[in-house]
Design an enzyme around this catalytic site. Structure first.
Site, PDB file in Angstrom:
ATOM      1  N   GLU A  34       0.859  -1.179   0.000  1.00  0.00           N
ATOM      2  CA  GLU A  34       0.000   0.000   0.000  1.00  0.00           C
ATOM      3  C   GLU A  34       0.898   1.231   0.000  1.00  0.00           C
ATOM      4  O   GLU A  34       1.796   1.342   0.848  1.00  0.00           O
ATOM      5  CB  GLU A  34      -0.917   0.022   1.230  1.00  0.00           C
ATOM      6  N   ARG A 258       5.784 -13.227   9.785  1.00  0.00           N
ATOM      7  CA  ARG A 258       6.500 -11.956   9.699  1.00  0.00           C
ATOM      8  C   ARG A 258       7.698 -11.998  10.632  1.00  0.00           C
ATOM      9  O   ARG A 258       7.665 -12.603  11.693  1.00  0.00           O
ATOM     10  CB  ARG A 258       5.557 -10.826  10.104  1.00  0.00           C
ATOM     11  N   LYS A 268       4.049   0.901  10.269  1.00  0.00           N
ATOM     12  CA  LYS A 268       4.076   2.126   9.461  1.00  0.00           C
ATOM     13  C   LYS A 268       3.504   3.305  10.236  1.00  0.00           C
ATOM     14  O   LYS A 268       3.972   4.435  10.111  1.00  0.00           O
ATOM     15  CB  LYS A 268       3.277   1.920   8.177  1.00  0.00           C
TER      16      LYS A 268
END
Length: 555
Positions: A34, A258, A268
């Site tokens: 994104e 992850r 983020k």
């Protein structure tokens, strides 16, 4: 010959699919960021994985921007993401955007409405949350759930036409409000956002939710292996439900764990806070875990790829020691970075028996690890700068540098013996006096003397000045996100220390941003973009050794 690495679970799946002729033996992955921020080291793992699998199995990998939220997305982020991927060494087969499919996704949504599998809901976000239920309690049907297909189609078309305000209506999938997986309790498919989109401008005022856009975009592109991180495992049934009900190409989602790094944050949202609140100088601050920050600090792309390969692919999340990343960086730079001399904390050394107004240009090896590294000329003269820590008036045992009556080799030059020193009124050493052995010249030493120490130096007459930025870890605790209070309370106050009068050899006046060097005995450094002609700025990339490991052992 090194032992071949065993297959990870994703490679096992792909090889089984190929053997069975699934999708015609075709492998097609994608990396779908994104564009709402800069990529970080966690994204580097996903990049290496998706592009690496496509490369290994002679497949393709798309770069697809998940640009479905116009409020947070910017062209700057798109451009930076592309730069980061190229810098890491990968090339995408197709550059695509979820916004490319807005018309198709809208048609998919209308198809589900016509099948009685989606409806327009007038409830507010708070009202939807209040009747959604919990893990132990089923949700309650929306009062708008049984609207007719015709009414839903009309209202959805009116939503697109801009008739309603933000939040006034949403489109929801009609699945099962009592489903044990809360994500399948009539999830949102579209919301209203009257906002300018970085690609489509003001053409749209309704935007698809991630769960509706993602799987359908994969299907449109005929992605064979849609690889996500583990937090999306509960989204997979919804991913499959939409594809099944629409009857489109059956892309399939696979999840891997992850990897988080210690002494930093990977969210983020938190990284954006650090930028917006000026705790760092920007997304590319060398202390940030962003790919651009690491590039500016001097981490080689090859070292990051090696790190990603070393930590591998797993199904369980854990925190990786940043020391492993630093090890990969050291290992790479040791082979590639030229050795140069820089004195960070200078004290004057005078060779009293060396002729005044005389200079020599000595051969200095660029990199002993590189047989083709060559050499350069280093100016040598009577007065030199040396590191203050390389002289002690009263040294302890096994001190193999300069002290009264001790001898040491000046790197690539001569052996010198300390005869004395001068102090100022405050007791600080201002000059060290030595005599040199003329026949001890490096590469042609006939003195027969054996020395245990070698120190670096810079000729005072030829020295140039540079700025050095000594970077350390941004946080002082292992997992700042898991500590009490605000994560920013744990920022390391000593994460940067600027030395603005460092003396360097003259060869460093012609450096270019991004070039790597080992400052002998001081660490690895990279030329910063802030450098100007004749005024270089160097970032410390990493120390020569893992100093944090030693501190941890002391604790």
């Amino acid at each position: 010959m090194s032992e071949e690495r065993s297959l990870n679970f994703l490679e096992e799946i792909i090889e089984k699919d190929i053997a069975e002729g699934k999708n015609g033996g075709r492998v097609h992955t994608r990396f779908p960021p994104e564009p709402n921020g800069y990529l970080h080291i966690g994204h580097a793992t996903a990049i290496c994985l998706n592009f690496g699998l496509a490369r290994k199995y002679s497949g393709k990998c798309n770069l697809r921007f998940d640009d479905t939220n116009p409020v947070t997305e910017e062209t700057e982020y798109v451009d930076n993401i592309k730069n980061d991927i190229r810098w890491l060494g990968f090339t995408w087969d197709n550059e695509l955007y979820a916004s490319d499919y807005f018309e198709q996704l809208y048609a998919f949504a209308k198809d589900l409405i016509k099948k009685g599998l989606a409806y327009v809901d007038d409830s507010t976000a708070e009202e939807i949350a209040a009747i959604k239920g919990s893990i132990t309690e089923p949700g309650q049907n929306s009062p708008y759930r049984e609207r007719s297909i015709e009414e839903n189609l009309l209202m959805f078309e009116e939503m697109r036409a801009g008739k309603y305000k933000d939040g006034e209506k949403v489109l929801r999938a009609k699945i099962d409000i009592a489903h044990p997986n809360l994500l399948l309790r009539d999830p949102l498919m579209y919301r209203i956002k009257h906002a300018h989109h970085h690609r489509t401008g003001n053409d749209w005022c309704i935007y698809p939710m991630y769960d509706f856009a993602h799987g359908q975009s994969d299907s449109i592109e005929h992605i064979t292996h849609s690889i996500c991180t583990l937090e999306f495992i509960h989204h997979r049934p919804l991913y499959d439900w939409f594809i099944e009900k629409l009857g489109i190409f059956p892309s399939h989602q696979y999840e891997f764990a992850r990897r988080n790094l210690n002494y930093t944050v990977m969210s983020k949202r938190k990284l954006l806070q650090l930028v917006n609140e000026n705790h760092v100088t920007g997304w590319d601050d060398p202390r940030m875990p962003t790919i651009s920050g690491m590039r500016r600090r001097g981490y080689p792309a090859a070292a990051i790829r090696q790190f990603c390969d070393t930590i591998g692919v797993a199904k369980r999340e854990n925190i990786i020691d940043i020391g492993l990343l630093e090890f990969c960086v050291r290992e790479h730079l040791n082979k590639t970075a030229n050795r140069v001399m820089a004195v960070l904390d200078p004290v004057k050394l005078v060779i009293t028996n060396y002729p005044e107004n005389t200079e020599e240009w000595l051969d200095a090896e660029n990199n002993p690890e590189d047989e083709n590294g060559g050499s350069r000329k280093m100016p040598f003269s009577r007065e030199l700068w040396i590191e203050r820590e390389d002289f002690m008036e009263t040294p302890p045992k096994k001190f193999f540098r300069l002290a009264p009556e001790l001898i040491v080799r000046l790197k690539s030059a001569y052996i010198v013996k300390c005869d004395g020193f001068i102090k100022d009124d405050e007791g600080n050493i201002t000059e060290v006096h030595c005599t040199y052995i003329p026949e001890s010249k490096s590469a042609n030493d006939t003195s027969g003397l054996k020395v245990k120490g070698t120190i670096h130096w810079v000729s005072i007459a030829h020295a140039k000045t540079a700025e050095i930025r000594m970077y350390d870890r941004l946080f002082r605790v292992d997992d700042p996100s898991n500590e009490d209070g605000d994560f920013k309370d744990y920022i390391n106050p000593d994460s940067i220390h600027v030395l603005d009068q460092v003396f360097v050899e003259p060869s460093l006046m012609d450096v270019k941003p991004g070039e790597h060097y080992q400052f002998l005995r001081k660490g690895y450094f990279c030329v910063d973009v802030d450098s100007l002609a004749g005024k270089p700025v160097f970032n410390r990339t990493v120390t020569l050794k893992d100093t944090w490991a030693k501190e941890a052992q002391k604790a």
